[in-house]
Design a protein around this motif. Structure first.
Motif, PDB file in Angstrom:
ATOM      1  N   ASP A 164       0.950  -1.121  -0.126  1.00 12.68           N
ATOM      2  CA  ASP A 164      -0.033   0.029   0.022  1.00 12.68           C
ATOM      3  C   ASP A 164       0.882   1.281   0.020  1.00 12.68           C
ATOM      4  OD1 ASP A 164      -2.455  -1.703   0.030  1.00 12.68           O
ATOM      5  OD2 ASP A 164      -2.208  -1.495   2.318  1.00 12.68           O
ATOM      6  N   VAL A 165       0.235   2.424  -0.675  1.00 13.91           N
ATOM      7  CA  VAL A 165       1.171   3.686  -0.837  1.00 13.91           C
ATOM      8  C   VAL A 165       0.345   4.564  -0.596  1.00 13.91           C
ATOM      9  CG1 VAL A 165       2.295   5.054  -2.377  1.00 13.91           C
ATOM     10  CG2 VAL A 165       2.540   2.534  -2.620  1.00 13.91           C
ATOM     11  N   TYR A 166       0.983   5.606   0.438  1.00 17.97           N
ATOM     12  CA  TYR A 166       0.130   6.550   0.925  1.00 17.97           C
ATOM     13  C   TYR A 166       0.891   8.056   0.874  1.00 17.97           C
ATOM     14  CZ  TYR A 166      -2.229   3.049   3.666  1.00 17.97           C
ATOM     15  OH  TYR A 166      -2.742   1.929   3.990  1.00 17.97           O
ATOM     16  N   ILE A 167       0.144   8.861   0.424  1.00 18.41           N
ATOM     17  CA  ILE A 167       0.968  10.347   0.245  1.00 18.41           C
ATOM     18  C   ILE A 167       0.681  11.188   1.493  1.00 18.41           C
ATOM     19  CG2 ILE A 167       1.354  12.222  -1.431  1.00 18.41           C
ATOM     20  CD1 ILE A 167       2.163   9.591  -2.256  1.00 18.41           C
ATOM     21  N   ALA A 168       1.955  11.653   1.813  1.00 20.61           N
ATOM     22  CA  ALA A 168       1.599  12.454   3.126  1.00 20.61           C
ATOM     23  C   ALA A 168       2.297  14.067   2.699  1.00 20.61           C
ATOM     24  CB  ALA A 168       2.273  11.878   4.451  1.00 20.61           C
ATOM     25  N   ASP A 169       1.705  15.031   3.425  1.00 21.32           N
ATOM     26  CA  ASP A 169       2.074  16.272   3.430  1.00 21.32           C
ATOM     27  C   ASP A 169       3.431  16.792   4.011  1.00 21.32           C
ATOM     28  OD1 ASP A 169      -0.026  17.040   1.656  1.00 21.32           O
ATOM     29  OD2 ASP A 169      -1.274  17.639   3.338  1.00 21.32           O
ATOM     30  N   SER A 170       4.025  15.664   5.022  1.00 26.34           N
ATOM     31  CA  SER A 170       4.822  16.215   5.878  1.00 26.34           C
ATOM     32  C   SER A 170       5.502  14.733   6.364  1.00 26.34           C
ATOM     33  CB  SER A 170       4.547  16.930   6.911  1.00 26.34           C
ATOM     34  OG  SER A 170       3.734  16.165   8.017  1.00 26.34           O
ATOM     35  N   LEU A 171       6.834  14.600   6.769  1.00 28.34           N
ATOM     36  CA  LEU A 171       7.478  13.480   7.423  1.00 28.34           C
ATOM     37  C   LEU A 171       6.583  13.154   8.627  1.00 28.34           C
ATOM     38  CD1 LEU A 171       9.719  11.274   7.453  1.00 28.34           C
ATOM     39  CD2 LEU A 171      11.167  13.069   8.704  1.00 28.34           C
ATOM     40  N   GLU A 172       6.273  13.792   9.366  1.00 33.71           N
ATOM     41  CA  GLU A 172       5.488  13.644  10.725  1.00 33.71           C
ATOM     42  C   GLU A 172       4.270  13.023  10.366  1.00 33.71           C
ATOM     43  OE1 GLU A 172       8.437  16.642  11.437  1.00 33.71           O
ATOM     44  OE2 GLU A 172       6.788  16.577   9.803  1.00 33.71           O
ATOM     45  N   GLU A 217      -2.561   4.432  -3.349  1.00 38.98           N
ATOM     46  CA  GLU A 217      -2.073   3.333  -4.453  1.00 38.98           C
ATOM     47  C   GLU A 217      -1.886   2.146  -3.880  1.00 38.98           C
ATOM     48  OE1 GLU A 217       1.807   3.091  -6.877  1.00 38.98           O
ATOM     49  OE2 GLU A 217       0.903   4.918  -7.500  1.00 38.98           O
ATOM     50  N   TRP A 218      -2.107   1.105  -4.523  1.00 42.61           N
ATOM     51  CA  TRP A 218      -1.767  -0.134  -4.053  1.00 42.61           C
ATOM     52  C   TRP A 218      -1.256  -1.057  -5.107  1.00 42.61           C
ATOM     53  CZ3 TRP A 218      -6.532   1.872  -4.358  1.00 42.61           C
ATOM     54  CH2 TRP A 218      -7.356   1.366  -5.031  1.00 42.61           C
ATOM     55  N   TYR A 219      -0.585  -2.146  -4.903  1.00 43.97           N
ATOM     56  CA  TYR A 219       0.016  -2.749  -5.942  1.00 43.97           C
ATOM     57  C   TYR A 219       0.012  -4.385  -5.479  1.00 43.97           C
ATOM     58  CZ  TYR A 219       4.525  -3.160  -3.322  1.00 43.97           C
ATOM     59  OH  TYR A 219       5.431  -3.427  -2.202  1.00 43.97           O
ATOM     60  N   ARG A 252      -0.278  -1.809 -10.559  1.00 43.76           N
ATOM     61  CA  ARG A 252      -0.586  -0.542  -9.554  1.00 43.76           C
ATOM     62  C   ARG A 252      -1.761   0.030  -9.631  1.00 43.76           C
ATOM     63  NH1 ARG A 252       5.064   0.546 -10.683  1.00 43.76           N
ATOM     64  NH2 ARG A 252       4.263   2.531 -11.799  1.00 43.76           N
ATOM     65  N   TYR A 253      -2.711   0.022  -8.662  1.00 45.08           N
ATOM     66  CA  TYR A 253      -4.010   0.693  -8.861  1.00 45.08           C
ATOM     67  C   TYR A 253      -4.059   1.859  -8.061  1.00 45.08           C
ATOM     68  CZ  TYR A 253      -5.139  -4.265  -9.897  1.00 45.08           C
ATOM     69  OH  TYR A 253      -5.113  -5.430 -10.427  1.00 45.08           O
ATOM     70  N   ARG A 254      -4.736   2.839  -8.417  1.00 48.80           N
ATOM     71  CA  ARG A 254      -4.774   4.299  -7.739  1.00 48.80           C
ATOM     72  C   ARG A 254      -6.302   4.403  -7.347  1.00 48.80           C
ATOM     73  NH1 ARG A 254      -1.553   4.580 -12.284  1.00 48.80           N
ATOM     74  NH2 ARG A 254       0.539   4.797 -11.926  1.00 48.80           N
ATOM     75  N   SER A 255      -6.671   5.304  -6.680  1.00 47.12           N
ATOM     76  CA  SER A 255      -7.865   5.599  -6.041  1.00 47.12           C
ATOM     77  C   SER A 255      -8.629   6.330  -6.873  1.00 47.12           C
ATOM     78  CB  SER A 255      -7.523   6.509  -4.470  1.00 47.12           C
ATOM     79  OG  SER A 255      -6.814   7.725  -4.894  1.00 47.12           O
TER      80      SER A 255
END
Length: 448
Positions: A164-172, A217-219, A252-255
């Motif tokens: 699973d892949v997640y996109i975040a706005d910050s490292l925290e 995203e997930w693959y 790879r699939y995307r939302s």
């Protein structure tokens, strides 16, 4: 005897085919680079045409440039660069007679050039056969084996990958997602995913905002991994040789409903000798990826050819002085919104050695299997088309892996025993370039 020899030959043939795919992809990418740096005639014609139009006030028969001018933004890579990354993984394997079972899970957080952070959580599971001879009982500390070992073996496994892949706005935020998804999986195991008990627990003790977050995203991928090794270790000294070839076919699939089908192949090897405080060796790796993007309706929109190489001869008198080798990864992308683009993408897959399998149903490949149709011509055409219509970029990075673990195995034809490893990974981009229509230029904001 005949059947056994034939199976062995087929296994070897499979490795040779993967090697051919990887090498051919590298040749095609090299041809593309040549095409982007040998354009003096086209540039000269463009300059001459421009001067002619000026001196004749646009009334002369000056001839036009071969292709329409593209805005600078049209050359920018479609994917953000990776500035740096860090991750961790845990893996284990066990051999019982002639069967090998392996499993691993891990995570990686990457800082991207667009200011976001990408978290990938991955799981691998492999089952296959193993043969060998010898015995080993070793402990690995920061990549160096300590113990007693004298064995050689080979294995071939079917491997399934998912993540699973997640996109975040910050490292925290990326770290919060990682932590809370781990908590969510623990609750799923003990309480279930969606039931009154779970709902009551979350109501009473609270739940993180990212626990139920869906991935961006997930693959899923399946393939084969073949490896061989010969190692000798006596207390704090070791020598060895390892080699591995892998191939995977996945999606790879995307939302947003879009997807990417991909084929990935890689090979790597290393010769090494040393003691805890010194060592020397030779290592190398090559890889190739062919990707086809599809929109939400399943129509192909773009194809990418990716080639990566790494080679390093090393010697050190202290583990802290060992340099991390650099890997160069080059990506060629072409659009598939025209028949010309789809024909070229299909020809590229054919040249690399991949079956089309209906990827491009409107392409007739029957005319390609003729004398004179070779990878060189495909590479030239791919380079010219990518130069005029596509995108090209490359990155150079280091990947520093620190591994600790243990291994206890005995081999006499089959294998009995197993081991586990814990690895920490650090990725640093050392250079990034893209083709801007006139040549290769530095990609801003991509170096650590």
């Amino acid at each position: 005897m005949v059947a056994r020899g034939r199976r062995h030959q087929e296994r070897g043939q499979g490795s040779l085919e993967l090697t051919g795919i990887i090498v051919t992809a590298a040749i095609l990418v090299a041809a593309v680079i040549v095409a982007t740096t040998t354009q003096s005639d086209r540039m000269g014609n463009t300059i001459a045409s421009t001067i002619c139009k000026i001196v004749t006030l646009g009334q002369g028969n000056c001839g036009d440039a071969d292709t329409a001018a593209r805005p600078p933004s049209d050359y920018l890579p479609s994917e953000p660069c990776v500035i740096n990354g860090s991750g961790s993984s845990t893996s284990g394997q066990v051999g019982i007679t002639f069967v090998k079972i392996s499993a691993s899970e891990g995570w990686l957080i990457e800082e991207l050039g667009d200011g976001t952070f990408r978290l990938t959580r991955m799981t691998d599971l492999g089952v296959g056969g193993t043969v060998g001879i010898g015995f080993g009982a070793t402990v690995t500390v920061d990549g160096d084996r300590i113990g007693v070992e004298a064995q050689a073996g080979a294995s071939s496994s079917l491997v399934g990958k998912s993540g699973d892949v997640y996109i975040a706005d910050s490292l925290e935020e990326a770290q919060e997602i990682l932590s809370q998804k781990g908590t969510d999986e623990t609750k799923d195991f003990w309480l279930g995913d969606d039931n009154p008990i779970r709902d009551g627990w979350d109501w009473a003790f609270g739940a993180g905002e990212h626990e139920q977050r869906e991935p961006d995203e997930w693959y899923e991928a399946a393939g084969q991994s073949t490896e061989g090794s010969a190692n000798a270790t006596l207390l704090n000294g070791d020598a060895g040789a390892t080699g591995q070839v892998e191939s995977f076919l996945g999606t790879r699939y995307r939302s947003d409903g879009t997807s990417t089908e991909y084929f990935e192949a890689s090979m790597e090897g290393e010769l090494s000798a040393g003691v805890v405080v010194a060592g020397a060796g030779l290592q190398g790796a090559m890889g190739a990826i062919v990707e086809v993007d599809r929109d939400a309706d399943g129509n192909p929109t773009a194809m990418r050819l990716v080639s990566s190489t790494m080679g390093d001869a090393y010697a050190y008198d202290d583990p802290s002085n060992k340099e991390t080798p650099e890997t160069t990864r080059t990506t060629i992308e072409i659009p598939l919104d025209t028949q010309e683009g789809r024909d070229l993408a299909a020809r590229t897959m054919w040249a690399v050695g991949l079956p089309l399998n209906g990827v491009f149903p409107d392409v007739d490949s029957s005319a390609w299997a003729v004398p004179g149709f070779d990878a060189a011509s495909v590479g030239r055409d791919l380079g010219e088309f990518a130069r005029d219509h596509g995108k090209m970029w490359r990155e150079t990075f280091t990947e520093d892996v620190s591994t600790n673990g243990f291994n206890i195995t005995g081999k006499l034809g089959g294998e009995l025993g197993g081991g586990a490893e814990w690895s920490d990974t650090s990725i640093t981009t050392t250079g990034a370039e893209y083709y801007d229509g006139t040549g290769w230029v530095e990609r801003p904001g991509c170096a650590a």
